[in-house]
Motif scaffolding. Structure first.
Motif, PDB file in Angstrom:
ATOM      1  N   TYR A 107      32.597 -25.408  -0.169  1.00 18.00           N
ATOM      2  CA  TYR A 107      32.702 -24.418   0.629  1.00 18.00           C
ATOM      3  C   TYR A 107      31.305 -23.721   1.086  1.00 18.00           C
ATOM      4  O   TYR A 107      31.023 -23.537   2.258  1.00 18.00           O
ATOM      5  N   ASN A 165      42.546 -14.144  -4.786  1.00 17.14           N
ATOM      6  CA  ASN A 165      42.176 -13.003  -4.790  1.00 17.14           C
ATOM      7  C   ASN A 165      40.759 -12.813  -5.494  1.00 17.14           C
ATOM      8  O   ASN A 165      39.913 -12.146  -4.956  1.00 17.14           O
ATOM      9  N   ASN A 225      47.788 -22.667   1.693  1.00 13.82           N
ATOM     10  CA  ASN A 225      48.944 -22.706   2.442  1.00 13.82           C
ATOM     11  C   ASN A 225      49.245 -21.659   3.303  1.00 13.82           C
ATOM     12  O   ASN A 225      49.727 -21.985   4.220  1.00 13.82           O
ATOM     13  N   ALA A 272      42.048 -25.565   1.590  1.00 14.57           N
ATOM     14  CA  ALA A 272      43.157 -26.107   2.084  1.00 14.57           C
ATOM     15  C   ALA A 272      44.523 -25.239   1.951  1.00 14.57           C
ATOM     16  O   ALA A 272      45.466 -25.722   1.133  1.00 14.57           O
ATOM     17  N   TYR A 274      49.965 -12.407  12.917  1.00 18.29           N
ATOM     18  CA  TYR A 274      48.730 -12.867  12.983  1.00 18.29           C
ATOM     19  C   TYR A 274      47.939 -13.273  14.175  1.00 18.29           C
ATOM     20  O   TYR A 274      46.882 -13.144  14.097  1.00 18.29           O
ATOM     21  N   ARG A 297      38.024 -28.284  -2.501  1.00 17.71           N
ATOM     22  CA  ARG A 297      36.995 -28.493  -3.456  1.00 17.71           C
ATOM     23  C   ARG A 297      37.408 -30.222  -3.921  1.00 17.71           C
ATOM     24  O   ARG A 297      36.478 -30.549  -4.157  1.00 17.71           O
TER      25      ARG A 297
HETATM   26  N1  NDP Z   1      48.375 -12.785   5.245  1.00 19.70           N
HETATM   27  C1  NDP Z   1      49.671 -13.099   4.587  1.00 19.70           C
HETATM   28  O1  NDP Z   1      50.508 -13.245   5.191  1.00 19.70           O
HETATM   29  C2  NDP Z   1      49.288 -13.805   3.167  1.00 19.70           C
HETATM   30  C3  NDP Z   1      48.261 -13.790   2.760  1.00 19.70           C
HETATM   31  N2  NDP Z   1      48.071 -14.626   1.481  1.00 19.70           N
HETATM   32  C4  NDP Z   1      46.806 -14.426   0.736  1.00 19.70           C
HETATM   33  O2  NDP Z   1      45.967 -15.389   1.027  1.00 19.70           O
HETATM   34  C5  NDP Z   1      45.406 -15.942  -0.427  1.00 19.70           C
HETATM   35  C6  NDP Z   1      45.628 -17.395  -0.552  1.00 19.70           C
HETATM   36  O3  NDP Z   1      47.340 -17.429  -0.810  1.00 19.70           O
HETATM   37  P1  NDP Z   1      47.822 -18.819  -0.683  1.00 19.70           P
HETATM   38  O4  NDP Z   1      47.464 -19.609   0.977  1.00 19.70           O
HETATM   39  O5  NDP Z   1      49.170 -18.657  -0.866  1.00 19.70           O
HETATM   40  O6  NDP Z   1      47.155 -19.716  -1.755  1.00 19.70           O
HETATM   41  P2  NDP Z   1      47.156 -21.173  -2.223  1.00 19.70           P
HETATM   42  O7  NDP Z   1      47.695 -21.294  -3.523  1.00 19.70           O
HETATM   43  O8  NDP Z   1      47.201 -21.952  -0.857  1.00 19.70           O
HETATM   44  O9  NDP Z   1      45.618 -21.347  -2.636  1.00 19.70           O
HETATM   45  C7  NDP Z   1      44.493 -21.028  -1.656  1.00 19.70           C
HETATM   46  C8  NDP Z   1      43.181 -22.155  -1.743  1.00 19.70           C
HETATM   47  O10 NDP Z   1      42.660 -21.565  -3.103  1.00 19.70           O
HETATM   48  C9  NDP Z   1      41.735 -22.387  -3.589  1.00 19.70           C
HETATM   49  N3  NDP Z   1      41.386 -22.400  -4.875  1.00 19.70           N
HETATM   50  C10 NDP Z   1      40.083 -22.091  -5.125  1.00 19.70           C
HETATM   51  N4  NDP Z   1      39.768 -22.141  -6.392  1.00 19.70           N
HETATM   52  C11 NDP Z   1      41.140 -22.255  -6.929  1.00 19.70           C
HETATM   53  C12 NDP Z   1      41.596 -22.313  -8.222  1.00 19.70           C
HETATM   54  N5  NDP Z   1      40.694 -22.047  -9.418  1.00 19.70           N
HETATM   55  N6  NDP Z   1      42.774 -22.293  -8.481  1.00 19.70           N
HETATM   56  C13 NDP Z   1      43.510 -22.493  -7.315  1.00 19.70           C
HETATM   57  N7  NDP Z   1      43.251 -22.768  -6.052  1.00 19.70           N
HETATM   58  C14 NDP Z   1      42.057 -22.320  -5.737  1.00 19.70           C
HETATM   59  C15 NDP Z   1      42.439 -23.907  -3.112  1.00 19.70           C
HETATM   60  O11 NDP Z   1      41.578 -24.502  -2.359  1.00 19.70           O
HETATM   61  P3  NDP Z   1      41.147 -25.927  -2.252  1.00 19.70           P
HETATM   62  O12 NDP Z   1      41.751 -26.491  -1.061  1.00 19.70           O
HETATM   63  O13 NDP Z   1      39.496 -25.977  -1.909  1.00 19.70           O
HETATM   64  O14 NDP Z   1      41.424 -26.693  -3.617  1.00 19.70           O
HETATM   65  C16 NDP Z   1      43.603 -23.407  -2.439  1.00 19.70           C
HETATM   66  O15 NDP Z   1      43.823 -24.121  -1.154  1.00 19.70           O
HETATM   67  C17 NDP Z   1      45.557 -14.998  -1.224  1.00 19.70           C
HETATM   68  O16 NDP Z   1      44.658 -14.130  -1.326  1.00 19.70           O
HETATM   69  C18 NDP Z   1      47.021 -14.130  -0.697  1.00 19.70           C
HETATM   70  O17 NDP Z   1      47.102 -12.957  -1.220  1.00 19.70           O
HETATM   71  C19 NDP Z   1      49.059 -15.278   0.889  1.00 19.70           C
HETATM   72  C20 NDP Z   1      50.076 -15.496   1.577  1.00 19.70           C
HETATM   73  C21 NDP Z   1      50.620 -14.656   2.852  1.00 19.70           C
END
Ligand code: NDP
Ligand SMILES: O=C1OC[C@@H](O)[C@H](O)[C@H]1O
Length: 372
Positions: free
Chosen positions: A67, A85, A22, A20, A320, A46
Motif C-alpha cells: 500500500y 474499517n 470486493n 484487491a 457510486y 498485500r
Molecule cells: N459502499 C458500499 O456499497 C460498500 C462499502 N463497503 C465497505 O468497503 C470496505 C471493504 O469491504 P469489502 O470490499 O467487502 O471487503 P473485502 O473483504 O474485499 O476486503 C477489502 C480488502 O481489505 C484488505 N485487507 C487488509 N488487511 C486485511 C486483513 N487483515 N484482513 C482482511 N482483509 C484485509 C484486503 O486487501 P488485500 O487485497 O491487500 O489483501 C481486501 O482486499 C469496508 O469498509 C466496507 O464497509 C463494503 C461493501 C459495500
C-alpha cells in the motif's frame, strides 16, 4: 452494470486502489469507465500475485506490492480506501500525508476522534476527503427527503430503517465479523440507517436504547443491532422525532429452510401519511417510493435522475457514479451538486459510538498507529 466507456481527458485524475477489495469494481472501477476525467491507474495488495490477477481482470495498468508503494507513487492523484474499517484511519492518514485526495469507504473509521483527525489533516493539506455514503448522491433518496421536508404530509413524526442480509450471505471469516478489523452489524449496515435518519432530520440524535445480538456468541461482534433514537431539534418538526433502526448481517432463515430477501428500506411517518423508499442503498438497480396520504390511495414513484435544468446524471447512473461525479468536481474546484462534510462524518461516528455504548458493547478498537 455495463456503462459506456468514454474517451478520457488529456490529464485525468489517476486513482490508486488500496487492496484487491470486493467492493471496488462496483464502487469505483465500473463508474470510472463512464467518467471522462478518471482513470483507474493502479492497485496495491498485500499479496502481489493477487494484485496482479485483480489488475488483469479489471484492466488496471499498474500494480504495487504494498500500500505504501502506491502512496509513494507521484503518478497517483487520488486514493480509494476500501480496506476493512479498522484500517481506514491508518491508511487514510498515510494517503493524506502523501498528498493524495481520498475517497474513503464507510464507516469513515472506528472512532469519532480518528475521523476528526483525518478531516483536520485533509483541511490542513487542502486535500479532498469524502466518506463514501454513496446513497446520499442518488436522486431517489433526494426525492424521498424532499417529500418529507416539503411538509406535503405534515410534520415528520418517526422514521424506521431496516437493513438486513440473510445468514450465509457473508461467510463467517468475513471482515464484517472480525472485531479487530472493526466488524459488527451496526458499523457495517447499521451505519446506513444512522446516516440516513441524521440526513433526513437534519439533526443529531440521542440514542435512547440499543440491543445487540452477538455473532456466533463472539464477544463484541454484533450480528444484528436494533436502536431507538430521539431527535428533539429537527427543523422538520416542532415535536420530537423518533427513529427505529434495525440491521442484521446474518438474518436467520425462515423456518430454518428459506433465506429471507435482502432488505434495505426506510419509512417515514408524518402527521398526515407515510412515505417509504425501498432499496434506498442501491436505488439504481431497483427501488420504489410510495407516498400514502391518509384517506387517499397510495402513489408509487421511481426517480433515477434529478429533474430540472442543469442537473447532472443519466438515468443509468448508480449511487457510486453520482458520488464519483461529486468527488471529481470537488478535486477540480467545482461545486459538487451534493456533498458530505467532515463535520457530518464526525457526528456520524459519534452517533455510532453512542449506539455501541448503549448496547453495552465495547467501541470498535482504536488504531494503534499514531500520527503527530
Ligand atoms: N459502499 C458500499 O456499497 C460498500 C462499502 N463497503 C465497505 O468497503 C470496505 C471493504 O469491504 P469489502 O470490499 O467487502 O471487503 P473485502 O473483504 O474485499 O476486503 C477489502 C480488502 O481489505 C484488505 N485487507 C487488509 N488487511 C486485511 C486483513 N487483515 N484482513 C482482511 N482483509 C484485509 C484486503 O486487501 P488485500 O487485497 O491487500 O489483501 C481486501 O482486499 C469496508 O469498509 C466496507 O464497509 C463494503 C461493501 C459495500
Ligand atoms: O456498504 C455495504 O452495503 C451493502 C451491504 O450488504 C454491505 O454489508 C455493506 O458493507
Amino acid at each position: 452494470l455495463d456503462p459506456p466507456v468514454v474517451p478520457k481527458n488529456e490529464a485525468p485524475l489517476r486513482f490508486g486502489i488500496l487492496g484487491a477489495a470486493n467492493i471496488a469494481p462496483s464502487a469505483l472501477i465500473t463508474p470510472a469507465r463512464s467518467h471522462p476525467d478518471v482513470v483507474i491507474y493502479a492497485v496495491a495488495a498485500r499479496d502481489e500475485t493477487r494484485a496482479r490477477a485483480y489488475a488483469r481482470k479489471h484492466r488496471i495498468p499498474v500494480v504495487f506490492s504494498s500500500y505504501q508503494d502506491l502512496l509513494d507513487s507521484p503518478d497517483v492523484d487520488a486514493v480509494y480506501n476500501p480496506l476493512p474499517n479498522g484500517l481506514h484511519f491508518e491508511w487514510t492518514m498515510k494517503a493524506l500525508t502523501a498528498g493524495k485526495h481520498v475517497l474513503l469507504e464507510k464507516p469513515s473509521s472506528n472512532r469519532a476522534e480518528e475521523t476528526r483527525q483525518m478531516f483536520e489533516l485533509a483541511t490542513k493539506k487542502n486535500l479532498v476527503l469524502l466518506e463514501a455514503f454513496h446513497y446520499r448522491f442518488h436522486p431517489a433518496n433526494h426525492r424521498f427527503k424532499e417529500i418529507i421536508t416539503s411538509g406535503t404530509l405534515g410534520e415528520l413524526r418517526s422514521l424506521q430503517v431496516d437493513t438486513r442480509m440473510f445468514s450465509g450471505f457473508f461467510p463467517a471469516r468475513d471482515i464484517r465479523f472480525n472485531y479487530e478489523l472493526g466488524g459488527g452489524a451496526a458499523a457495517d449496515m447499521g451505519c446506513y440507517g444512522l446516516s440516513v435518519v441524521r440526513w433526513v432530520t437534519d439533526s443529531e440524535p440521542i440514542v435512547e436504547f440499543a440491543k445487540a445480538e452477538l455473532f456466533n456468541g463472539r464477544a463484541d461482534v454484533d450480528r444484528a443491532m436494533v436502536s431507538d433514537l430521539i431527535f428533539d431539534s429537527s427543523p422538520h418538526s416542532s415535536s420530537r422525532i423518533y427513529a427505529h433502526i434495525a440491521c442484521d448481517l446474518a438474518r436467520p432463515w425462515k423456518f430454518g429452510i428459506l433465506p429471507t430477501l435482502p432488505t434495505f428500506n426506510i419509512t417515514a411517518t408524518c402527521a398526515r401519511g407515510t412515505v417509504r423508499c425501498t432499496f434506498f442503498i442501491m436505488p439504481a438497480f431497483i427501488h420504489s417510493i410510495t407516498i400514502h396520504e391518509n384517506g387517499k390511495p397510495p402513489i408509487k414513484e421511481t426517480r433515477y435522475k434529478f429533474l430540472g435544468e442543469n442537473t447532472i446524471g443519466k438515468d443509468w447512473w448508480t449511487t457510486y457514479r453520482y458520488q464519483l461525479e461529486a468527488f471529481v468536481n470537488r478535486v477540480r474546484n467545482r461545486n459538487p451538486q451534493h456533498w458530505i462534510s467532515g463535520d457530518d462524518s464526525v457526528a456520524q461516528m459519534r452517533a455510532l459510538e453512542a449506539v455501541y455504548v448503549k448496547a453495552g458493547l465495547q467501541l470498535r478498537p482504536a488504531s494503534n498507529v499514531e500520527f503527530h
